[in-house]
Design a protein around this motif. Structure first.
Motif, mmCIF file in Angstrom:
data_model
loop_
_atom_site.group_PDB
_atom_site.id
_atom_site.type_symbol
_atom_site.label_atom_id
_atom_site.label_comp_id
_atom_site.label_asym_id
_atom_site.label_seq_id
_atom_site.Cartn_x
_atom_site.Cartn_y
_atom_site.Cartn_z
ATOM 1 N N GLN A 208 -11.619 28.315 -56.122
ATOM 2 C CA GLN A 208 -11.422 30.102 -56.023
ATOM 3 C C GLN A 208 -12.058 29.969 -55.061
ATOM 4 N N MET A 209 -13.437 29.511 -54.817
ATOM 5 C CA MET A 209 -14.415 29.644 -54.348
ATOM 6 C C MET A 209 -14.538 29.121 -52.977
ATOM 7 N N LYS A 210 -13.750 28.678 -52.337
ATOM 8 C CA LYS A 210 -13.352 27.805 -51.438
ATOM 9 C C LYS A 210 -12.047 27.751 -51.292
ATOM 10 N N ARG A 211 -11.284 28.570 -51.129
ATOM 11 C CA ARG A 211 -9.697 28.301 -51.445
ATOM 12 C C ARG A 211 -9.586 26.586 -50.645
ATOM 13 N N SER A 212 -8.246 26.428 -51.319
ATOM 14 C CA SER A 212 -8.390 24.600 -50.748
ATOM 15 C C SER A 212 -6.383 24.787 -50.522
ATOM 16 N N LYS A 213 -6.758 24.294 -49.057
ATOM 17 C CA LYS A 213 -5.565 24.504 -48.396
ATOM 18 C C LYS A 213 -4.586 23.031 -49.059
ATOM 19 N N ILE A 214 -5.152 22.115 -49.667
ATOM 20 C CA ILE A 214 -3.864 21.070 -50.309
ATOM 21 C C ILE A 214 -5.338 20.235 -51.699
ATOM 22 N N MET A 215 -3.996 19.927 -52.541
ATOM 23 C CA MET A 215 -4.970 19.398 -53.566
ATOM 24 C C MET A 215 -4.122 18.506 -54.647
ATOM 25 N N PHE A 216 -4.860 16.853 -54.239
ATOM 26 C CA PHE A 216 -4.469 15.337 -54.323
ATOM 27 C C PHE A 216 -5.050 14.966 -55.881
ATOM 28 N N LEU A 217 -4.722 14.791 -56.305
ATOM 29 C CA LEU A 217 -5.118 15.096 -57.748
ATOM 30 C C LEU A 217 -4.746 13.512 -58.732
ATOM 31 N N GLU A 218 -5.671 13.152 -59.147
ATOM 32 C CA GLU A 218 -4.835 11.692 -60.145
ATOM 33 C C GLU A 218 -5.744 12.484 -61.872
ATOM 34 N N ASN A 219 -4.726 11.422 -62.632
ATOM 35 C CA ASN A 219 -4.618 11.255 -63.870
ATOM 36 C C ASN A 219 -4.248 10.029 -64.884
ATOM 37 N N VAL A 220 -4.135 9.764 -65.524
ATOM 38 C CA VAL A 220 -4.379 8.898 -66.572
ATOM 39 C C VAL A 220 -2.469 9.392 -67.015
ATOM 40 N N LYS A 221 -1.013 8.230 -67.057
ATOM 41 C CA LYS A 221 0.249 8.806 -67.561
ATOM 42 C C LYS A 221 0.405 9.760 -68.927
ATOM 43 N N HIS A 222 -0.708 9.250 -69.831
ATOM 44 C CA HIS A 222 -0.800 9.445 -70.596
ATOM 45 C C HIS A 222 -0.881 11.305 -70.850
ATOM 46 N N LEU A 223 -1.641 11.990 -69.808
ATOM 47 C CA LEU A 223 -2.230 13.516 -69.378
ATOM 48 C C LEU A 223 -0.452 14.218 -69.950
ATOM 49 N N LYS A 224 0.271 13.075 -69.451
ATOM 50 C CA LYS A 224 1.618 14.829 -69.862
ATOM 51 C C LYS A 224 2.043 15.146 -71.104
ATOM 52 N N SER A 225 1.869 13.886 -72.154
ATOM 53 C CA SER A 225 2.398 13.587 -73.495
ATOM 54 C C SER A 225 1.129 14.302 -74.095
ATOM 55 N N HIS A 226 -0.265 14.062 -73.508
ATOM 56 C CA HIS A 226 -1.130 14.097 -74.734
ATOM 57 C C HIS A 226 -0.931 15.967 -75.748
ATOM 58 N N ASP A 227 -0.957 15.788 -76.884
ATOM 59 C CA ASP A 227 -1.291 16.646 -77.366
ATOM 60 C C ASP A 227 0.646 17.906 -77.789
ATOM 61 N N LYS A 228 1.045 16.624 -77.235
ATOM 62 C CA LYS A 228 2.385 17.202 -77.514
ATOM 63 C C LYS A 228 3.103 17.792 -76.149
ATOM 64 N N GLY A 229 2.280 17.665 -75.217
ATOM 65 C CA GLY A 229 2.288 18.129 -73.885
ATOM 66 C C GLY A 229 2.089 19.476 -73.356
ATOM 67 N N ASN A 230 0.989 20.110 -74.719
ATOM 68 C CA ASN A 230 0.278 20.829 -74.396
ATOM 69 C C ASN A 230 -0.724 21.292 -72.885
ATOM 70 N N THR A 231 -1.359 19.948 -73.206
ATOM 71 C CA THR A 231 -2.687 19.670 -72.280
ATOM 72 C C THR A 231 -1.642 19.620 -70.727
ATOM 73 N N TRP A 232 -0.785 18.806 -70.838
ATOM 74 C CA TRP A 232 0.211 18.385 -69.026
ATOM 75 C C TRP A 232 0.332 20.535 -68.511
ATOM 76 N N LYS A 233 0.799 21.005 -69.994
ATOM 77 C CA LYS A 233 1.588 22.727 -69.972
ATOM 78 C C LYS A 233 0.615 23.181 -69.132
ATOM 79 N N VAL A 234 -1.281 23.237 -69.873
ATOM 80 C CA VAL A 234 -1.879 24.406 -69.031
ATOM 81 C C VAL A 234 -2.632 23.806 -68.100
ATOM 82 N N ILE A 235 -2.246 22.280 -67.662
ATOM 83 C CA ILE A 235 -2.489 22.468 -66.191
ATOM 84 C C ILE A 235 -1.965 22.966 -64.747
ATOM 85 N N TYR A 236 -0.671 22.352 -65.218
ATOM 86 C CA TYR A 236 0.545 22.451 -64.933
ATOM 87 C C TYR A 236 0.961 24.320 -64.643
#
Length: 352
Positions: free
Chosen positions: A112-140
């Motif tokens: 937000q401070m200096k607008r990124s034209k593209i972001m390339f992010l990486e995390n563990v596979k379990h990110l999508k299922s953590h907290d019954k999917g709520n963590t992924w929903k917040v990020i997405y």
């Protein structure tokens, strides 16, 4: 600006897996950041660039101009092993982990401070299922709310190196810069450049061989786990018969249990050497390891798999190039002449 000439920032940079991958695609690192002093040491030795420290202290004035924001943000709050450990210690995990879990929002703050034209992010596979999917929903949803188009895929690193390592890749495009853009993750390569036998060294110092005491403990631990009906325990690799190793974690320095190398019936198994770990993550032969074995294991265990990141970065560039060329074709159809010079992240073709 050449189609392959772009700038990126490397957040939670570790030892520079993103740096390796994007530099190989023609990118120039404008800024890196990592809180760990030993990781910063390794980064500086290899890239002649000293990362900043605590990301929470970065101000807008410190941010250079850049095109791509890269970040393998802390995964421990979301990984299976990390959650299990925190639960056993009575600690919070996920976004409730105030130190590591909220680092995703630091990425958003930077973007937000200096607008990124593209972001390339990486995390563990379990990110999508953590907290019954709520963590992924917040990020997405947070990415969508900040006007990014988001593409994601669980990428299996074993197609690139002989290590079973699955991670979520997220590629996010600024909707205003790239309206209606479509992105497809690349197909896996048909063959790896290195097989397990290419990684494992034949002559290794005996200091990497497990002591009788540690080997006995690990065998007993695995036997006890089997009786309880779970699969916890060491992973023994025979380079002559196995195709890949388990996932190497940052805790590898403790006992090496997830990846032990078979040395025959008359000798205890051994740990990987740091150089073997380097190969398992796809770092080049000239990559310098200036730290102790303990620190090296931690650093590689926290790393991305370089060729997997590079393959996706190559696809990002290919997608943008086709997107820009499509824009140039539209201009030509309207009766104008588009020059052959294209900007990678600018407004499109230069009109003459």
């Amino acid at each position: 600006m050449d189609i392959h000439n772009f700038k990126f920032i490397d957040l939670f940079s570790g030892i520079g897996g993103f740096h390796q991958a994007l530099a190989n695609q023609g990118g120039k690192c404008a800024m890196a950041c990592d809180w760990n002093d030993k990781s910063r040491e390794t980064y500086e030795v290899n890239y002649s660039l000293t990362p900043l420290g605590d990301i929470q202290q970065i101000t807008a004035a410190q941010l250079p101009d850049y095109d791509v924001l890269c970040a393998g943000f802390p995964c421990q709050p979301f990984s299976i092993a990390g959650v299990s450990k925190k639960n056993s210690l009575g600690k919070k995990h996920g976004f409730e982990d105030k130190i590591q879990g909220n680092m995703f929002f630091e990425i958003i703050r930077i973007a937000q401070m200096k607008r990124s034209k593209i972001m390339f992010l990486e995390n563990v596979k379990h990110l999508k299922s953590h907290d019954k999917g709520n963590t992924w929903k917040v990020i997405y949803n947070t990415l969508l709310e900040n006007d990014y188009v988001v593409f994601f895929k669980v990428v299996d690193g074993s197609y690139y190196v002989p290590q079973k390592r699955q991670r979520v890749f997220m590629v996010c495009f600024d909707r205003k810069v790239f309206p209606n853009i479509k992105f497809d993750f690349p197909e896996y390569p048909a063959k790896r450049k290195l097989e397990l036998q290419d990684v494992i060294e034949k002559h290794v110092d005996n200091k990497y061989t497990l002591s009788d005491k540690l080997w006995s403990y690990l065998q007993q631990h695995k036997e006890n786990s089997a009786k309880k009906g779970n699969g916890f325990g060491y992973g023994l690799i025979d380079p002559k018969n196995d195709m890949w190793t388990r996932t190497m974690s940052a805790r590898y320095y403790k006992d090496g249990s997830e990846i032990l190398i078979y040395q025959g019936v008359n000798k205890n198994p051994r740990r990987l050497t740091p150089n073997e770990a380097r190969k398992l993550f796809g770092y080049p032969d000239d990559f310098v390891i200036p730290v102790s074995d303990t620190q090296a294991y931690r650093q590689f265990g926290n790393s991305v798999i370089v060729p997997a990141i590079a393959h996706t970065a190559e696809q990002i560039i290919k997608t943008i190039k086709e997107y820009k060329l499509g824009g140039a074709k539209i201009v030509e159809d309207k009766g104008f002449v588009a020059s052959k010079q294209l900007t990678l992240f600018g407004e499109g073709a230069v009109i003459c």
